[in-house]
Design an enzyme around this catalytic site. Structure first.
Site, PDB file in Angstrom:
ATOM      1  N   TRP A  93      -3.398 -34.361 -20.536  1.00  0.00           N
ATOM      2  CA  TRP A  93      -2.898 -35.523 -19.792  1.00  0.00           C
ATOM      3  C   TRP A  93      -1.492 -35.280 -19.277  1.00  0.00           C
ATOM      4  CZ3 TRP A  93      -6.258 -38.165 -17.497  1.00  0.00           C
ATOM      5  CH2 TRP A  93      -7.505 -38.390 -18.090  1.00  0.00           C
ATOM      6  N   ASP A 122       3.340 -42.300 -21.206  1.00  0.00           N
ATOM      7  CA  ASP A 122       1.921 -42.613 -21.053  1.00  0.00           C
ATOM      8  C   ASP A 122       1.371 -42.886 -22.453  1.00  0.00           C
ATOM      9  OD1 ASP A 122      -0.805 -42.714 -20.720  1.00  0.00           O
ATOM     10  OD2 ASP A 122      -0.978 -40.787 -19.679  1.00  0.00           O
ATOM     11  N   LYS A 174      -8.832 -47.826 -23.387  1.00  0.00           N
ATOM     12  CA  LYS A 174      -8.861 -47.129 -24.672  1.00  0.00           C
ATOM     13  C   LYS A 174      -8.672 -48.132 -25.817  1.00  0.00           C
ATOM     14  CE  LYS A 174      -8.930 -43.575 -21.943  1.00  0.00           C
ATOM     15  NZ  LYS A 174      -7.835 -42.702 -21.596  1.00  0.00           N
TER      16      LYS A 174
HETATM   17  C1  LIG Z   1      -7.596 -41.947 -20.328  1.00  0.00           C
HETATM   18  C2  LIG Z   1      -6.221 -41.479 -20.094  1.00  0.00           C
HETATM   19  C3  LIG Z   1      -5.681 -41.388 -18.810  1.00  0.00           C
HETATM   20  C4  LIG Z   1      -6.489 -41.683 -17.569  1.00  0.00           C
HETATM   21  O1  LIG Z   1      -6.620 -43.018 -17.320  1.00  0.00           O
HETATM   22  P1  LIG Z   1      -7.388 -43.518 -15.999  1.00  0.00           P
HETATM   23  O2  LIG Z   1      -7.582 -44.958 -16.299  1.00  0.00           O
HETATM   24  O3  LIG Z   1      -8.664 -42.749 -15.877  1.00  0.00           O
HETATM   25  O4  LIG Z   1      -6.494 -43.312 -14.850  1.00  0.00           O
HETATM   26  C5  LIG Z   1      -4.377 -40.969 -18.685  1.00  0.00           C
HETATM   27  N1  LIG Z   1      -3.629 -40.649 -19.753  1.00  0.00           N
HETATM   28  C6  LIG Z   1      -4.120 -40.726 -20.997  1.00  0.00           C
HETATM   29  C7  LIG Z   1      -3.245 -40.363 -22.159  1.00  0.00           C
HETATM   30  C8  LIG Z   1      -5.430 -41.147 -21.213  1.00  0.00           C
HETATM   31  O5  LIG Z   1      -5.922 -41.223 -22.458  1.00  0.00           O
END
Ligand SMILES: *Cc1c(COP(=O)(O)O)cnc(C)c1O
Length: 359
Positions: free
Chosen positions: A101, A171, A195
């Site tokens: 990521w 993030d 998530k």
């Molecule tokens: C799932 C995830 C993403 C991607 O998210 P989207 O909603 O598909 O844009 C980005 N960063 C992390 C850490 C994730 O777990």
């Protein structure tokens, strides 16, 4: 029958939340409408969005000088939206590379600015978080970006980086609300909802007010944090139903005793699995112990020819989505807030029996 769903995302939601949403599907609180049918500007939906934000502020103890935005596009869109919103007057940013990521964030940011990878765990296959004293931060960075929980690699910061006056941007898609954090140490916290919060389609951004004046003029209005903050996230039609479900999840978390209480459960849940993995020579997790994720637990069977049989047996026992991400292979158990401890116990019992049979 409901299964134990170990998906990395979209992921398991609390069953009580799903039941409440089902009960309210045709007629929300006597409105005669489903939440999906409501105007986002009507008093019913405004009350839903206001309550969701207020509850989130309590859960994370968000200081008053931070804005909470309910946007769209997911964390991947934010990878572009972040530089656009923070680069005014600057042309560089620092990124810490801890895995898949982080790499995605870096690749996208390179379209907008010079990216300085201030530290990387690539030397050890992304199995650890580089210590703060090894970071080589630039002198003119607009911000420092971290991914505090690498959903694919299963690597999580167990500490908060200090970046001085340079805003820290995190993030937190896959571990927000799983543990206590000090919001004041971050300039921006962001994540997709699917998530640990609710349905896909909703992106959460928590941003310190003083950072709202740094957007590039090319920033699209729907992704312009200051414009969205001024419009209470309703410059465009927000993901109304996703906000409603997120609000129910926030209420569920408060009823569980809040983030501190759920964090204790998450520590216990992840320990069940890691303790089992560590005493086994049949399975292995590659991540340095201090940096292991409480949310995403990747593991491999030492004999990969058994992978298919493992997944098939798990499915028969009511456990799904255990296949690891294609980038790393093996297995991955995502055990977010809504995964009950019984789910983890059932998995460990299954793994024990499988090891006995095939080990
Ligand atoms: C799932 C995830 C993403 C991607 O998210 P989207 O909603 O598909 O844009 C980005 N960063 C992390 C850490 C994730 O777990």
């Amino acid at each position: 029958m409901r299964v134990f769903n170990f998906s990395a995302g979209p992921a398991v939601l609390p069953e009580s939340v799903l039941r409440q949403a089902a009960a309210e599907m045709l007629d929300w609180h006597g409105s005669g409408m489903s939440v999906m049918e409501m105007s986002h500007r009507g008093k019913e939906f405004i009350s839903i969005a206001d309550k969701a934000e207020a509850d989130l502020r309590v859960l994370l103890a968000i200081p008053a000088n931070y804005k909470v935005l309910f946007l769209q596009g997911g964390a991947i869109a934010e990878n572009a939206i972040i530089p656009m919103n923070l680069l005014a007057g600057r042309s560089a940013a620092d990124y810490i590379n801890t895995g898949e990521w982080s790499k995605k964030s870096i690749k996208e940011a390179k379209k907008y600015c010079a990216v300085n990878v201030a530290a990387s765990a690539e030397d050890k296959d992304f199995t650890y978080v580089p210590a703060r004293d090894t970071w080589k931060l630039g002198s003119d960075a607009a911000y420092v970006h971290v991914c505090t929980n690498e959903t694919i690699g299963g690597v999580e910061y167990q500490w908060t980086p200090d970046t001085g006056d340079v805003p820290l941007v995190a993030d937190m898609s896959s571990h927000i609300l799983s543990r206590e954090i000090d919001v004041a140490k971050y300039g921006v916290i962001y994540g997709g909802a699917q998530k640990n919060i609710g349905p896909a389609g909703l992106t959460l951004v928590i941003v310190r007010g003083e950072l709202l004046d740094r957007a590039l003029p090319i920033t699209p209005s729907a992704f312009h944090w200051k414009e969205q903050a001024a419009a209470d996230s309703m410059l465009n039609t927000p993901a109304t139903y996703a906000i409603y479900i997120a609000g129910l999840v926030f209420e569920w978390l408060l009823a569980q005793g809040g983030v501190a209480a759920i964090e204790r459960k998450n520590i216990a849940k992840s320990a069940l699995l890691y303790d089992y993995l560590d005493q086994s020579s049949f399975y292995a997790n590659p991540v340095r112990k201090e940096d292991r994720s409480r949310m995403n637990v990747p593991f491999k069977l030492r004999n990969a020819t058994l992978d298919e049989a493992f997944l098939k047996g798990a499915k028969e026992a009511g456990m799904v989505q255990l296949k690891g991400h294609r980038a790393v292979g093996g297995m991955r158990a995502s055990i977010y807030n809504a995964m009950p401890v019984e789910g983890v116990r059932t998995l460990v019992e299954y793994m024990t029996a499988f090891e006995r049979r095939h080990g």
